[in-house]
Design a protein around this motif. Structure first.
Motif, short mmCIF file in Angstrom:
data_model
loop_
_atom_site.label_atom_id
_atom_site.label_comp_id
_atom_site.label_asym_id
_atom_site.label_seq_id
_atom_site.Cartn_x
_atom_site.Cartn_y
_atom_site.Cartn_z
N GLU A 1 38.89 28.53 10.95
CA GLU A 1 38.47 27.28 10.32
C GLU A 1 39.53 26.86 9.30
OE1 GLU A 1 35.72 25.33 10.72
OE2 GLU A 1 35.03 26.55 12.41
N LEU A 2 39.61 25.54 9.08
CA LEU A 2 40.60 25.03 8.12
C LEU A 2 40.43 25.66 6.73
CD1 LEU A 2 42.91 23.08 7.46
CD2 LEU A 2 41.19 21.29 7.11
N TRP A 3 39.17 25.78 6.28
CA TRP A 3 38.96 26.36 4.93
C TRP A 3 39.47 27.78 4.85
CZ3 TRP A 3 36.02 30.73 4.77
CH2 TRP A 3 35.06 30.93 5.77
N ARG A 4 39.30 28.53 5.94
CA ARG A 4 39.76 29.93 5.96
C ARG A 4 41.29 29.97 5.92
NH1 ARG A 4 37.26 34.47 5.19
NH2 ARG A 4 35.73 34.21 6.84
N TYR A 5 41.89 29.06 6.66
CA TYR A 5 43.36 29.00 6.70
C TYR A 5 43.91 28.68 5.31
CZ TYR A 5 48.00 27.84 8.47
OH TYR A 5 49.35 27.83 8.70
N LEU A 6 43.27 27.72 4.63
CA LEU A 6 43.72 27.34 3.29
C LEU A 6 43.50 28.49 2.30
CD1 LEU A 6 42.33 23.69 3.34
CD2 LEU A 6 44.75 24.32 3.21
N ALA A 7 42.40 29.21 2.46
CA ALA A 7 42.13 30.37 1.59
C ALA A 7 43.17 31.46 1.83
CB ALA A 7 40.73 30.90 1.85
N ASN A 8 43.47 31.74 3.10
CA ASN A 8 44.46 32.77 3.42
C ASN A 8 45.83 32.40 2.86
OD1 ASN A 8 42.48 34.13 4.78
ND2 ASN A 8 43.20 33.57 6.84
N LYS A 9 46.19 31.15 3.02
CA LYS A 9 47.51 30.70 2.58
C LYS A 9 47.66 30.80 1.07
CE LYS A 9 50.18 29.01 5.88
NZ LYS A 9 51.63 29.23 5.98
#
Ligand code: PGA
Ligand code: ZN
Length: 373
Positions: A94-102
């Motif tokens: 999910e986009l939110w997960r990607y932003l959190a990981n980054k």
């Protein structure tokens, strides 16, 4: 894989924001579309890209101006958002997960900042301050939203009784009545949330719009910087006012410094036109202690990488983050993922009568469902 993005536009823009590309009539965006279809796509297509940051850096270099004035922040942001989405899709997250990981931040549900009474330029200046918001912070975003919805409906009845008329709507999907005292909307809203412990109040004064010839003009009266500070201190003392955005004009650094010193220990003093999601402006505001919270609008700066840099800078200074929509919105829900993914304090996404506002709250509810599975 296909990723789409929609870009918003503001009406009460800060003069230090990145520049949108508009047609000669000041409205159309055919030139911005041509920039995406032409120069930007010629650069992007047929090359390997290893990250969205790399694409953002290339967009910035291609534009080559300090304010994105050549290709336009609108053209650039649409491409940037789509690039971040595409990389998230490719990783299968999910986009939110990607932003959190980054970013390395821990996701967290933001409080909802809902603009229930619209004033300022969003309502032909029928009320002096631009936004009168309810902050909802129940245990779940679903509960926050449900309670907010009831209060929003109750508010309409109260306003109709008070004004003995149908209440017009403002640009951001909130009501837009007229009152002749500064206090009246605060009296109504604090009465409305009485007995609702998860609720408090916020305003966006958008004071750049009130500032002319060195003074602030409110309901036919003129206020100096010091007099306006007295107004805010009084409102904060009388009402559960937790957050004050742009209390002074965008370059009135003395006003911002004074209110942050006076109220910043217990209230959020939020920079929007002051800071415009721009790291140079944020850095100066941090150094001069002009605020303690940052409003984040990706289209003020033009790429997601720079938006995340702005967030990092503010968080390092222990500022709270409130991610925000614009008065001219689309159904794109990127900002909901951004707010959750980076663990923002709040998401400001407007009143409850326009679909483009509701989409953001619905996306938060959907994320809440995903994480509770
Ligand atoms: P705008 O206003 O989107 O019309 O610029 C929003 C705000 O000032 O927060
Ligand atoms: Zn604002």
């Amino acid at each position: 894989m296909i990723a789409l993005a929609g870009v918003p536009s503001g009406k009460s823009t800060g003069s230090h924001e990145a520049r949108e590309l508009r047609d000669e009539d000041g409205r159309g965006v055919t030139r911005a579309i041509a920039a995406v279809d032409g120069e930007i796509s010629s650069m992007l297509v047929g090359r390997e890209w290893s990250s969205p940051e790399e694409i953002d850096a290339a967009l910035i270099a291609l534009d080559g101006t300090p304010d994105k004035g050549r290709l336009g922040s609108n053209s650039m942001l649409g491409v940037s958002m789509a690039a971040w989405r595409l990389f998230a899709m490719e990783e299968g997250v999910e986009l939110w997960r990607y932003l959190a990981n980054k970013t390395g931040y821990t996701p967290r549900m933001p409080r909802i900042f809902s603009n229930v009474i619209n004033g300022g330029v969003h309502a032909n200046m029928r009320l002096p301050f631009q936004e009168y918001m309810l902050i909802a912070a129940a245990d779940t975003v679903r509960e926050s939203f449900d309670e907010l919805y009831k209060l929003f409906t109750d508010l309409r009845h109260t306003l109709e009784q008070e004004t003995r008329a149908m209440v017009p709507m403002g640009d951001e999907g909130g009501y837009s009545p007229t009152f002749d005292t500064i206090d009246k909307p605060f009296e109504i809203l604090s009465g409305l949330i009485k007995g609702h412990p998860h609720f408090s109040l916020a305003i966006d004064a958008a004071a750049s719009e009130l500032f002319e010839n060195g003074a602030y003009h409110i309901l036919g009266k003129t206020y100096s910087r010091d007099e306006l500070l007295v107004v805010y201190r009084g409102l904060a003392a009388r009402y559960p006012l937790e957050s004050i955005e742009d209390p002074f004009a965008e370059d009135d650094t003395q006003g911002f410094a004074a209110i942050t010193e006076a109220l910043g220990g217990t209230r959020l003093i939020v920079g929007d036109d002051l800071t415009v999601t721009n790291k140079t402006r944020i850095q100066s505001a941090i150094e001069a202690k002009l605020a303690n919270a940052l409003l984040v609008k990706p289209n003020q700066i033009g790429t997601i990488s720079e938006t995340l840099e702005a967030i990092r800078l503010a968080r390092e200074a222990r500022w709270e983050i409130i991610v925000s929509h614009r008065s001219g919105e689309t159904k794109d829900t990127f900002i909901a993922d951004l707010a959750y993914g980076i663990g923002a304090y709040g998401l400001k996404a407007g009143g409850l009568t326009q679909q483009e506002r509701l989409e953001k709250y619905e996306r938060l509810i959907e994320i809440e469902r995903q994480i509770s599975r």
